[in-house]
Design an enzyme around this catalytic site. Structure first.
Site, PDB file in Angstrom:
ATOM      1  N   LYS A  27      32.616 -11.723 -44.467  1.00 46.71           N
ATOM      2  CA  LYS A  27      33.499 -12.412 -45.413  1.00 46.71           C
ATOM      3  C   LYS A  27      33.156 -13.888 -45.471  1.00 46.71           C
ATOM      4  CE  LYS A  27      37.469 -13.448 -42.379  1.00 46.71           C
ATOM      5  NZ  LYS A  27      37.311 -12.637 -41.171  1.00 46.71           N
TER       6      LYS A  27
ATOM      7  N   ARG B 149      34.905 -17.515 -46.616  1.00 46.16           N
ATOM      8  CA  ARG B 149      36.152 -18.186 -46.983  1.00 46.16           C
ATOM      9  C   ARG B 149      35.863 -19.491 -47.712  1.00 46.16           C
ATOM     10  NH1 ARG B 149      40.771 -16.324 -44.137  1.00 46.16           N
ATOM     11  NH2 ARG B 149      40.333 -15.157 -42.230  1.00 46.16           N
TER      12      ARG B 149
END
Length: 338
Positions: free
Chosen positions: A204, A206
């Site tokens: 992921k 961010r």
């Protein structure tokens, strides 16, 4: 150190059900009644915390059971004040049993002019007169080095492995263990090794805290029953999004095993409406009524493991033996009978 007296347990208000469960398990092990030391932990009108211990603890081996979960500051102060009360009452040794160590996510400086609060909390605990810490799945294992006293960090992986092998016993070959981020790979790999399953990663990126810009699955999860493994679930945003990404990548089912169910804000509602079939957490943090009422959240007990760890600490025997499934299987006998 040879055991001269019986171990004595005392608990704050953070997780009374767990403390009582540990006492019951120790009673079974000892073949005699082990009760929590009678004490009152209360607040004055201005919210100052006051502790009074009603039993004699002079020369005793004391274990304070107190996770520093929400409200973190109140529960931390309870722990410190109980420790001070015991120290001033001439307890021989004080061990803090902290199933969930709050402030653990502040273990480094992520930008300029920010604190390392986990180190500050470690200093407070040491200065309060606590001689030893027993905890579970620290967010970062290097936090053990923040303390100048011994720290035993237990792992949920062996308990989770027992649960996985029991729950998915008919389809073990279809399992895929998934780390929800690159930083948690070591934790996920530990469970994958124990259940002999392959490993995948959800990468992921961010843009800023609380927001996830992009998620990518590393590894082929097509046709797999995916098991996401992590130490903390707070608002459940990352977890639920990762479950969606895995399903989109071809997974047949997604389940999650998370040690500490912080589950703040919209977490329970997100999990209830998620594509996840189940979320398994431990009782390191006392479950709210909403958590207990959610059908796809299940809680596995840590009391058998903590009870044995306390007895091993008291006896001066190995705590690291509890890292092995072979050691935990008889401790959890009946819960995971095949």
């Amino acid at each position: 150190m040879p055991a001269m007296t019986e171990p004595k347990l005392i608990a704050g208000n953070a997780n009374q059900p767990l403390a009582k469960a540990i006492a019951r398990r120790m009673s079974l092990h000892r073949g005699m009644s082990v009760n929590l030391v009678e004490a009152r932990v209360e607040r004055f009108n201005d919210q100052e915390i006051f502790v009074e211990v009603y039993e004699n603890v002079r020369g005793e081996d004391m274990f304070i059971i107190q996770p520093t979960s929400n409200p973190a500051n109140d529960n931390l102060m309870e722990l410190l004040i109980i420790a001070d009360a015991l120290k001033r009452s001439s307890a021989a040794r004080i061990t803090a049993v902290i199933p969930y160590f709050g402030y653990a996510r502040q273990d480094r400086r992520t930008k300029a002019r920010t604190p390392i609060s986990a180190k500050l909390v470690a200093n407070l605990i040491s200065e309060a007169g606590i001689d030893r810490v027993l905890t579970l799945d620290l967010h970062a294992t290097q936090i053990q080095g923040f303390f100048d006293i011994p720290v035993d960090n237990l792992y949920a992986a062996p308990v989770f492995a027992l649960d996985v092998l029991h729950t998915f016993r008919d389809r073990l070959s279809d399992l895929m263990v998934v780390s929800p981020d690159v930083g948690g790979v070591a934790r996920a790999r530990e469970l994958a090794k124990r259940i002999n399953a392959p490993l995948s990663i959800v990468d992921k990126r961010r843009e800023k805290p609380g927001e996830i810009a992009e998620m990518t699955v590393i590894g082929d999860v097509t046709g797999k029953t995916c098991i996401i493994v992590d130490d903390i679930c707070d608002t459940a945003g990352t977890l639920c999004k990762a479950a969606e990404v895995l399903m989109d990548a071809g997974a047949t089912e997604v389940h999650s095993y998370i040690t500490h169910g912080v589950l703040s804000g919209p977490a329970v509602e997100r999990i209830r409406n998620s594509v996840m079939k189940s979320l398994v957490i431990t009782d390191s943090i006392e479950a709210t009524e909403a958590v207990r009422a959610t059908s796809n959240i299940r809680i596995v007990p840590t009391a058998p493991m903590f009870a044995q760890a306390i007895l091993n600490t008291w006896n001066g025997t190995s705590v690291s033996s509890l890292f092995d499934m072979e050691t935990l299987t008889p401790i959890y006998e009946g819960l995971y009978s095949r």
